[in-house]
Scaffold this motif. Structure first.
Motif, PDB file in Angstrom:
ATOM      1  N   ILE A  19       5.616  -5.544  74.207  1.00 29.90           N
ATOM      2  CA  ILE A  19       4.964  -6.829  73.929  1.00 29.90           C
ATOM      3  C   ILE A  19       4.669  -7.563  75.231  1.00 29.90           C
ATOM      4  O   ILE A  19       3.602  -8.160  75.394  1.00 29.90           O
ATOM      5  CB  ILE A  19       5.836  -7.679  72.983  1.00 29.90           C
ATOM      6  N   GLY A  20       5.591  -7.495  76.176  1.00 36.64           N
ATOM      7  CA  GLY A  20       5.377  -8.127  77.476  1.00 36.64           C
ATOM      8  C   GLY A  20       4.173  -7.539  78.207  1.00 36.64           C
ATOM      9  O   GLY A  20       3.370  -8.266  78.792  1.00 36.64           O
ATOM     10  N   ILE A  21       4.020  -6.223  78.145  1.00 36.00           N
ATOM     11  CA  ILE A  21       2.875  -5.576  78.795  1.00 36.00           C
ATOM     12  C   ILE A  21       1.580  -5.986  78.100  1.00 36.00           C
ATOM     13  O   ILE A  21       0.578  -6.284  78.760  1.00 36.00           O
ATOM     14  CB  ILE A  21       3.051  -4.046  78.813  1.00 36.00           C
ATOM     15  N   ALA A  22       1.584  -6.016  76.763  1.00 36.02           N
ATOM     16  CA  ALA A  22       0.380  -6.419  76.024  1.00 36.02           C
ATOM     17  C   ALA A  22      -0.014  -7.857  76.361  1.00 36.02           C
ATOM     18  O   ALA A  22      -1.200  -8.156  76.567  1.00 36.02           O
ATOM     19  CB  ALA A  22       0.609  -6.263  74.521  1.00 36.02           C
ATOM     20  N   GLU A  23       0.962  -8.745  76.434  1.00 35.71           N
ATOM     21  CA  GLU A  23       0.665 -10.143  76.784  1.00 35.71           C
ATOM     22  C   GLU A  23       0.169 -10.259  78.221  1.00 35.71           C
ATOM     23  O   GLU A  23      -0.747 -11.033  78.509  1.00 35.71           O
ATOM     24  CB  GLU A  23       1.903 -11.015  76.568  1.00 35.71           C
ATOM     25  N   THR A  57     -13.050  -8.603  88.939  1.00 39.51           N
ATOM     26  CA  THR A  57     -12.254  -7.379  88.945  1.00 39.51           C
ATOM     27  C   THR A  57     -11.431  -7.330  87.668  1.00 39.51           C
ATOM     28  O   THR A  57     -10.826  -8.314  87.267  1.00 39.51           O
ATOM     29  CB  THR A  57     -11.327  -7.359  90.175  1.00 39.51           C
ATOM     30  N   PHE A  58     -11.430  -6.177  87.029  1.00 38.67           N
ATOM     31  CA  PHE A  58     -10.633  -5.968  85.827  1.00 38.67           C
ATOM     32  C   PHE A  58      -9.471  -5.049  86.182  1.00 38.67           C
ATOM     33  O   PHE A  58      -9.626  -4.109  86.957  1.00 38.67           O
ATOM     34  CB  PHE A  58     -11.480  -5.338  84.711  1.00 38.67           C
ATOM     35  N   TYR A  59      -8.315  -5.350  85.620  1.00 39.80           N
ATOM     36  CA  TYR A  59      -7.102  -4.575  85.885  1.00 39.80           C
ATOM     37  C   TYR A  59      -6.553  -4.011  84.584  1.00 39.80           C
ATOM     38  O   TYR A  59      -6.812  -4.537  83.514  1.00 39.80           O
ATOM     39  CB  TYR A  59      -6.018  -5.455  86.524  1.00 39.80           C
ATOM     40  N   GLN A  60      -5.782  -2.948  84.730  1.00 34.01           N
ATOM     41  CA  GLN A  60      -5.165  -2.349  83.549  1.00 34.01           C
ATOM     42  C   GLN A  60      -3.814  -1.749  83.945  1.00 34.01           C
ATOM     43  O   GLN A  60      -3.677  -1.153  85.011  1.00 34.01           O
ATOM     44  CB  GLN A  60      -6.076  -1.255  82.992  1.00 34.01           C
ATOM     45  N   PHE A  61      -2.837  -1.911  83.062  1.00 37.96           N
ATOM     46  CA  PHE A  61      -1.551  -1.245  83.245  1.00 37.96           C
ATOM     47  C   PHE A  61      -1.737   0.210  82.820  1.00 37.96           C
ATOM     48  O   PHE A  61      -2.191   0.473  81.713  1.00 37.96           O
ATOM     49  CB  PHE A  61      -0.460  -1.891  82.380  1.00 37.96           C
ATOM     50  N   ASP A  69      -6.970  -9.876  81.437  1.00 37.55           N
ATOM     51  CA  ASP A  69      -8.341  -9.865  80.916  1.00 37.55           C
ATOM     52  C   ASP A  69      -8.930 -11.268  80.894  1.00 37.55           C
ATOM     53  O   ASP A  69     -10.096 -11.472  81.235  1.00 37.55           O
ATOM     54  CB  ASP A  69      -8.374  -9.257  79.504  1.00 37.55           C
ATOM     55  N   ARG A  70      -8.117 -12.236  80.505  1.00 36.17           N
ATOM     56  CA  ARG A  70      -8.582 -13.625  80.456  1.00 36.17           C
ATOM     57  C   ARG A  70      -8.954 -14.127  81.862  1.00 36.17           C
ATOM     58  O   ARG A  70      -9.959 -14.804  82.036  1.00 36.17           O
ATOM     59  CB  ARG A  70      -7.512 -14.520  79.841  1.00 36.17           C
ATOM     60  N   VAL A  71      -8.167 -13.770  82.857  1.00 41.07           N
ATOM     61  CA  VAL A  71      -8.475 -14.161  84.233  1.00 41.07           C
ATOM     62  C   VAL A  71      -9.815 -13.556  84.659  1.00 41.07           C
ATOM     63  O   VAL A  71     -10.645 -14.232  85.277  1.00 41.07           O
ATOM     64  CB  VAL A  71      -7.338 -13.734  85.195  1.00 41.07           C
ATOM     65  N   SER A  72     -10.047 -12.298  84.323  1.00 37.06           N
ATOM     66  CA  SER A  72     -11.315 -11.652  84.682  1.00 37.06           C
ATOM     67  C   SER A  72     -12.495 -12.317  83.976  1.00 37.06           C
ATOM     68  O   SER A  72     -13.554 -12.518  84.577  1.00 37.06           O
ATOM     69  CB  SER A  72     -11.269 -10.159  84.325  1.00 37.06           C
ATOM     70  N   MET A  73     -12.318 -12.682  82.709  1.00 34.40           N
ATOM     71  CA  MET A  73     -13.398 -13.357  81.975  1.00 34.40           C
ATOM     72  C   MET A  73     -13.661 -14.752  82.538  1.00 34.40           C
ATOM     73  O   MET A  73     -14.816 -15.167  82.683  1.00 34.40           O
ATOM     74  CB  MET A  73     -13.062 -13.425  80.484  1.00 34.40           C
ATOM     75  N   ARG A 119       9.411  -0.172  85.918  1.00 31.26           N
ATOM     76  CA  ARG A 119       8.404   0.023  86.963  1.00 31.26           C
ATOM     77  C   ARG A 119       7.063   0.194  86.270  1.00 31.26           C
ATOM     78  O   ARG A 119       6.941   0.947  85.314  1.00 31.26           O
ATOM     79  CB  ARG A 119       8.755   1.269  87.771  1.00 31.26           C
ATOM     80  N   THR A 120       6.060  -0.520  86.742  1.00 32.34           N
ATOM     81  CA  THR A 120       4.744  -0.410  86.142  1.00 32.34           C
ATOM     82  C   THR A 120       3.695  -0.297  87.226  1.00 32.34           C
ATOM     83  O   THR A 120       3.898  -0.738  88.356  1.00 32.34           O
ATOM     84  CB  THR A 120       4.461  -1.588  85.194  1.00 32.34           C
ATOM     85  N   LYS A 121       2.586   0.299  86.889  1.00 33.14           N
ATOM     86  CA  LYS A 121       1.497   0.500  87.840  1.00 33.14           C
ATOM     87  C   LYS A 121       0.271  -0.217  87.307  1.00 33.14           C
ATOM     88  O   LYS A 121      -0.124  -0.028  86.161  1.00 33.14           O
ATOM     89  CB  LYS A 121       1.220   1.997  87.984  1.00 33.14           C
ATOM     90  N   LEU A 122      -0.322  -1.021  88.150  1.00 38.48           N
ATOM     91  CA  LEU A 122      -1.488  -1.812  87.791  1.00 38.48           C
ATOM     92  C   LEU A 122      -2.652  -1.331  88.661  1.00 38.48           C
ATOM     93  O   LEU A 122      -2.527  -1.286  89.879  1.00 38.48           O
ATOM     94  CB  LEU A 122      -1.190  -3.287  88.061  1.00 38.48           C
ATOM     95  N   VAL A 123      -3.754  -0.942  88.031  1.00 32.83           N
ATOM     96  CA  VAL A 123      -4.907  -0.447  88.775  1.00 32.83           C
ATOM     97  C   VAL A 123      -6.161  -1.204  88.365  1.00 32.83           C
ATOM     98  O   VAL A 123      -6.230  -1.779  87.276  1.00 32.83           O
ATOM     99  CB  VAL A 123      -5.133   1.073  88.561  1.00 32.83           C
ATOM    100  N   THR A 124      -7.148  -1.187  89.251  1.00 36.91           N
ATOM    101  CA  THR A 124      -8.436  -1.767  88.883  1.00 36.91           C
ATOM    102  C   THR A 124      -9.194  -0.747  88.048  1.00 36.91           C
ATOM    103  O   THR A 124      -9.042   0.458  88.217  1.00 36.91           O
ATOM    104  CB  THR A 124      -9.268  -2.121  90.132  1.00 36.91           C
TER     105      THR A 124
END
Length: 159
Positions: free
Chosen positions: A22-26, A64-68, A32-36, A127-132
């Motif tokens: 849930i934390g990752i989804a939020e 820039t759009f990011y994704q976990f 996404d909201r920041v990118s919009m 540990r999580t990885k965030l990429v554009t």
């Protein structure tokens, strides 16, 4: 050992994994909201070039759009319990003789103790990885159409 097994079974592992998801989804929604919001800001920010005014988005600036992409959850737990019982007994006797008298004393003592020792250790690692990621294809199509429309209206206004 039954008590240790119950302790391990009571560990809130499913709840921790659910909270992580849930934390990752939020967090993804917030990204996404920041990118919009940035896209809106790029539309509203105008730059004058050659006597003409263009939005930053029309000039090709894009948010820039990011994704976990990878998230790892590691949990280590160590539980130990020890129970010991100690029994002790001691007897002492002493006797003393004097002429006509005898003095005898005896003492008896018993002891019992039961000791419980319990220790629990836990550690976790997230540990999580965030990429554009590329802009959404529909966004790119609409952006190109908007740029063409804006440039076309500028050309028509100059003619």
């Amino acid at each position: 050992m039954g008590r240790i097994t119950r302790e391990i079974q009571n560990a809130p592992l499913p709840e921790m994994i659910k909270s992580l998801g849930i934390g990752i989804a939020e967090a993804q929604r917030a990204l996404d909201r920041v990118s919009m919001d940035l896209a809106k800001e790029l539309v509203n920010t105008k730059v004058e070039m050659g006597g003409e005014e263009y939005s930053l988005l029309a000039l090709g600036f894009t948010p820039t759009f990011y994704q976990f992409v990878d998230t790892f959850f590691e949990c280590k737990m160590s539980v130990s319990m020890m129970e010991s019982r100690e029994f002790g007994a001691s007897v002492s006797a002493s006797a003393g003789f004097n002429v006509g008298f005898a003095a005898v004393s005896a003492s008896v003592s018993a002891s019992y103790s039961q000791k419980y020792q319990y220790s629990a250790e836990a550690s976790s690692l997230v540990r999580t990885k965030l990429v554009t990621v590329p802009n959404p294809p529909v966004f790119e199509q609409r952006l190109k159409a908007m740029i063409e429309t804006e440039l076309e209206s500028k050309r028509n206004a100059n003619n």
